[in-house]
Design a protein around this motif. Structure first.
Motif, PDB file in Angstrom:
ATOM      1  N   TYR A  20       0.817  -1.255  -0.097  1.00 31.12           N
ATOM      2  CA  TYR A  20       0.010   0.055  -0.175  1.00 31.12           C
ATOM      3  C   TYR A  20       0.920   1.285   0.002  1.00 31.12           C
ATOM      4  O   TYR A  20       0.343   2.252   0.589  1.00 31.12           O
ATOM      5  CB  TYR A  20      -0.931  -0.006   1.210  1.00 31.12           C
ATOM      6  CG  TYR A  20      -0.284  -0.231   2.438  1.00 31.12           C
ATOM      7  CD1 TYR A  20       0.072   1.017   3.348  1.00 31.12           C
ATOM      8  CD2 TYR A  20       0.200  -1.426   3.015  1.00 31.12           C
ATOM      9  CE1 TYR A  20       0.757   0.637   4.552  1.00 31.12           C
ATOM     10  CE2 TYR A  20       0.667  -1.642   4.272  1.00 31.12           C
ATOM     11  CZ  TYR A  20       0.809  -0.627   5.171  1.00 31.12           C
ATOM     12  OH  TYR A  20       1.560  -0.776   6.304  1.00 31.12           O
ATOM     13  N   ASP A  21       2.029   1.196  -0.615  1.00 33.52           N
ATOM     14  CA  ASP A  21       2.825   2.241  -0.550  1.00 33.52           C
ATOM     15  C   ASP A  21       2.512   3.538  -1.382  1.00 33.52           C
ATOM     16  O   ASP A  21       3.004   4.506  -1.210  1.00 33.52           O
ATOM     17  CB  ASP A  21       4.270   1.825  -0.982  1.00 33.52           C
ATOM     18  CG  ASP A  21       4.423   1.027  -2.592  1.00 33.52           C
ATOM     19  OD1 ASP A  21       4.138  -0.197  -2.114  1.00 33.52           O
ATOM     20  OD2 ASP A  21       4.634   1.409  -3.400  1.00 33.52           O
ATOM     21  N   THR A  22       1.517   3.316  -2.361  1.00 30.63           N
ATOM     22  CA  THR A  22       1.076   4.555  -2.946  1.00 30.63           C
ATOM     23  C   THR A  22      -0.267   4.979  -2.408  1.00 30.63           C
ATOM     24  O   THR A  22      -0.750   5.976  -3.014  1.00 30.63           O
ATOM     25  CB  THR A  22       0.694   4.052  -4.482  1.00 30.63           C
ATOM     26  OG1 THR A  22      -0.414   2.945  -4.293  1.00 30.63           O
ATOM     27  CG2 THR A  22       1.872   3.699  -5.210  1.00 30.63           C
ATOM     28  N   ILE A  23      -0.464   4.698  -1.104  1.00 27.55           N
ATOM     29  CA  ILE A  23      -1.751   5.280  -0.420  1.00 27.55           C
ATOM     30  C   ILE A  23      -1.068   5.910   0.896  1.00 27.55           C
ATOM     31  O   ILE A  23      -0.243   5.361   1.643  1.00 27.55           O
ATOM     32  CB  ILE A  23      -2.717   4.076   0.135  1.00 27.55           C
ATOM     33  CG1 ILE A  23      -3.103   3.252  -1.260  1.00 27.55           C
ATOM     34  CG2 ILE A  23      -3.826   4.630   0.816  1.00 27.55           C
ATOM     35  CD1 ILE A  23      -3.917   2.079  -0.708  1.00 27.55           C
ATOM     36  N   ASP A  24      -1.639   7.235   0.858  1.00 23.59           N
ATOM     37  CA  ASP A  24      -1.041   7.956   1.952  1.00 23.59           C
ATOM     38  C   ASP A  24      -1.969   7.629   3.123  1.00 23.59           C
ATOM     39  O   ASP A  24      -3.201   8.190   3.217  1.00 23.59           O
ATOM     40  CB  ASP A  24      -1.364   9.625   1.656  1.00 23.59           C
ATOM     41  CG  ASP A  24      -0.959  10.727   2.638  1.00 23.59           C
ATOM     42  OD1 ASP A  24      -0.792  10.081   3.799  1.00 23.59           O
ATOM     43  OD2 ASP A  24      -0.522  11.608   2.349  1.00 23.59           O
ATOM     44  N   LEU A  25      -1.642   6.838   3.996  1.00 27.21           N
ATOM     45  CA  LEU A  25      -2.424   6.481   5.016  1.00 27.21           C
ATOM     46  C   LEU A  25      -2.829   7.469   6.076  1.00 27.21           C
ATOM     47  O   LEU A  25      -4.024   7.498   6.536  1.00 27.21           O
ATOM     48  CB  LEU A  25      -1.683   5.240   6.111  1.00 27.21           C
ATOM     49  CG  LEU A  25      -1.895   3.784   5.542  1.00 27.21           C
ATOM     50  CD1 LEU A  25      -1.261   3.031   6.397  1.00 27.21           C
ATOM     51  CD2 LEU A  25      -3.303   3.523   5.145  1.00 27.21           C
ATOM     52  N   ASP A  26      -2.060   8.369   6.505  1.00 25.81           N
ATOM     53  CA  ASP A  26      -2.172   9.379   7.235  1.00 25.81           C
ATOM     54  C   ASP A  26      -3.215  10.293   6.462  1.00 25.81           C
ATOM     55  O   ASP A  26      -4.245  10.571   7.343  1.00 25.81           O
ATOM     56  CB  ASP A  26      -1.087  10.336   7.557  1.00 25.81           C
ATOM     57  CG  ASP A  26      -0.009   9.650   8.466  1.00 25.81           C
ATOM     58  OD1 ASP A  26      -0.237   8.841   9.038  1.00 25.81           O
ATOM     59  OD2 ASP A  26       1.172  10.006   8.281  1.00 25.81           O
ATOM     60  N   ALA A  27      -3.346  10.789   5.287  1.00 28.28           N
ATOM     61  CA  ALA A  27      -4.336  11.417   4.574  1.00 28.28           C
ATOM     62  C   ALA A  27      -5.527  10.746   4.622  1.00 28.28           C
ATOM     63  O   ALA A  27      -6.717  11.229   4.959  1.00 28.28           O
ATOM     64  CB  ALA A  27      -3.853  11.904   3.371  1.00 28.28           C
ATOM     65  N   CYS A  28      -5.777   9.460   4.637  1.00 28.34           N
ATOM     66  CA  CYS A  28      -6.864   8.509   4.509  1.00 28.34           C
ATOM     67  C   CYS A  28      -7.435   8.536   6.100  1.00 28.34           C
ATOM     68  O   CYS A  28      -8.576   8.851   6.041  1.00 28.34           O
ATOM     69  CB  CYS A  28      -6.457   6.937   4.052  1.00 28.34           C
ATOM     70  SG  CYS A  28      -6.294   6.937   2.197  1.00 28.34           S
ATOM     71  N   THR A  29      -6.666   8.674   6.831  1.00 33.13           N
ATOM     72  CA  THR A  29      -7.266   8.505   8.274  1.00 33.13           C
ATOM     73  C   THR A  29      -7.785   9.960   8.587  1.00 33.13           C
ATOM     74  O   THR A  29      -8.998   9.858   9.173  1.00 33.13           O
ATOM     75  CB  THR A  29      -5.877   8.105   9.126  1.00 33.13           C
ATOM     76  OG1 THR A  29      -5.448   7.101   8.960  1.00 33.13           O
ATOM     77  CG2 THR A  29      -6.569   8.210  10.632  1.00 33.13           C
ATOM     78  N   ARG A  30      -7.099  10.970   8.293  1.00 33.98           N
ATOM     79  CA  ARG A  30      -7.675  12.307   8.544  1.00 33.98           C
ATOM     80  C   ARG A  30      -8.982  12.526   7.858  1.00 33.98           C
ATOM     81  O   ARG A  30      -9.969  13.176   8.388  1.00 33.98           O
ATOM     82  CB  ARG A  30      -6.646  13.445   8.053  1.00 33.98           C
ATOM     83  CG  ARG A  30      -5.613  13.656   9.058  1.00 33.98           C
ATOM     84  CD  ARG A  30      -4.696  14.799   8.564  1.00 33.98           C
ATOM     85  NE  ARG A  30      -4.336  14.482   7.202  1.00 33.98           N
ATOM     86  CZ  ARG A  30      -3.030  14.411   6.834  1.00 33.98           C
ATOM     87  NH1 ARG A  30      -2.270  13.987   7.686  1.00 33.98           N
ATOM     88  NH2 ARG A  30      -2.568  14.640   5.576  1.00 33.98           N
ATOM     89  N   ALA A  31      -9.076  11.864   6.876  1.00 31.99           N
ATOM     90  CA  ALA A  31     -10.414  11.948   5.856  1.00 31.99           C
ATOM     91  C   ALA A  31     -11.372  11.055   6.249  1.00 31.99           C
ATOM     92  O   ALA A  31     -12.510  11.079   5.746  1.00 31.99           O
ATOM     93  CB  ALA A  31      -9.972  11.777   4.284  1.00 31.99           C
TER      94      ALA A  31
END
Length: 349
Positions: free
Chosen positions: A89-100
């Motif tokens: 999942y290296d192309t997914i910004d986990l922090d941004a997803c969590t904030r959203a």
């Protein structure tokens, strides 16, 4: 009382055709239809996905390595889930997803055995110089076979970099071959290491001692170019490097040089940087390299198990349940996914 809109799933077009058929085989999309979930394949492969293609979409089944960052997420207010078909999942910004409030899942258990088997396959092919001997046979060069003697497995040392679930499975598969196994990971611990007879050690020590080095690590900013000129110089001239993790784990220029100059004996690569390889890449013409187009673990059981895991995550979120293999648990409930999902599920009863 108005009926809630059905849960809608978009499927990336990099590996799936408009009718839902896939290069991997049957993905089990019928389970979504049976649950009253609408699904469609995106009209084109674009990375990142254009905002207009995410309008009204509750979940994305991402079969490849589509990027999900802040801009994409901000333009997709209905999005609740990104379900990755695979472990990376290296192309997914986990922090941004969590904030959203966007949940992200992957399928680590489903890829464990096929990926470990892929690593072992490359090891065996390199040890026995399989592809060089294949070429000799096809070109009637039997007289040259004495120059392609295989390397030993029994008593040799296997070093697994990124010793996690895949690495543990590889160690289990390698045990009957008489290999000593070393492991390395960030934590320096693994619950199965002792049971499997694996000695956890530092990266430098592992590289210097191993006859076969297999990279299983995830790609992060810390692991990018983990294996470069210095690390390759630590390896034995008789050692082989196998990469089944991600291409950027290795400094490709340094690897080409090491192979060309005989600093290591050979390499088995299922992943590359860049990917795909350019037609004039030197790796393509090297006799001591075994290559696979990032697909060596694509087997019938891979498709069955990965598909089932990804579809289960979608069904869970659509029903308001917390999915398994959730990579960012703090995101659960931020966008009210469980409330909206439960309401929609109740309306279908």
């Amino acid at each position: 009382m108005s009926t809630p809109a059905p849960f809608r799933v978009a499927i990336t077009a990099d590996a799936v055709r408009a009718d839902g058929s896939s290069i991997h085989g049957d993905l089990g999309l019928g389970r979504l239809s049976e649950a009253g979930i609408d699904w469609h394949v995106l009209p084109s492969y674009e990375d990142p996905i254009p905002a207009e293609h995410l309008e009204g979409v509750d979940a994305v089944l991402s079969l490849g390595h589509i990027h999900f960052g802040e801009e994409t997420l901000a333009a997709a207010p209905d999005l609740r889930l990104v379900a990755r078909f695979g472990a990376g999942y290296d192309t997914i910004d986990l922090d941004a997803c969590t904030r959203a409030g966007v949940l992200v899942t992957n399928t680590p258990a489903a890829v464990r055995k096929p990926l470990a088997a892929a690593g072992l396959t490359l090891m065996l092919a390199l040890a026995h110089q399989l592809f060089a001997k294949d070429r000799l046979t096809r070109t009637s060069r039997w007289g040259e076979r004495e120059h392609f003697r295989g390397a030993s497995l029994d008593g040799a040392t296997l070093g697994i970099v990124g010793f996690g679930s895949v690495g543990a499975e590889l160690a289990r598969m390698a045990a009957p071959l008489g290999l000593r196994v070393l492991g390395n990971n960030r934590s320096g611990a693994h619950p199965q290491a002792r049971e499997l007879g694996v000695e956890l050690t530092g990266l430098n020590e592992l590289l210097a001692a191993s006859d076969y080095v297999v990279l299983c690590a995830a790609l992060t900013p810390e692991t990018e170019k983990l294996i470069g000129r210095r690390e390759l110089a630590l390896m034995k001239p008789s050692a082989f490097l196998v990469n089944i993790g991600r291409g950027p784990l290795v400094d490709t220029d340094a690897l080409r040089t090491a192979l060309r100059q005989g600093r290591i004996a050979g390499a088995g690569l299922d992943v590359f940087d860049p990917e795909p390889l350019l037609p004039d890449d030197e790796l393509l013409s090297m006799e001591n390299v075994v290559l696979s187009p990032h697909s060596l673990c694509w087997t019938a059981d891979f498709t069955r198990d990965v598909s089932a895991s990804a579809i289960e995550a979608i069904l869970d979120v659509a029903a308001g349940r917390r999915p398994r293999n959730l990579l960012n648990p703090a995101a659960f409930g931020v966008r009210g996914a469980e409330t909206a999902g439960a309401a929609a599920a109740a309306a279908r009863l």
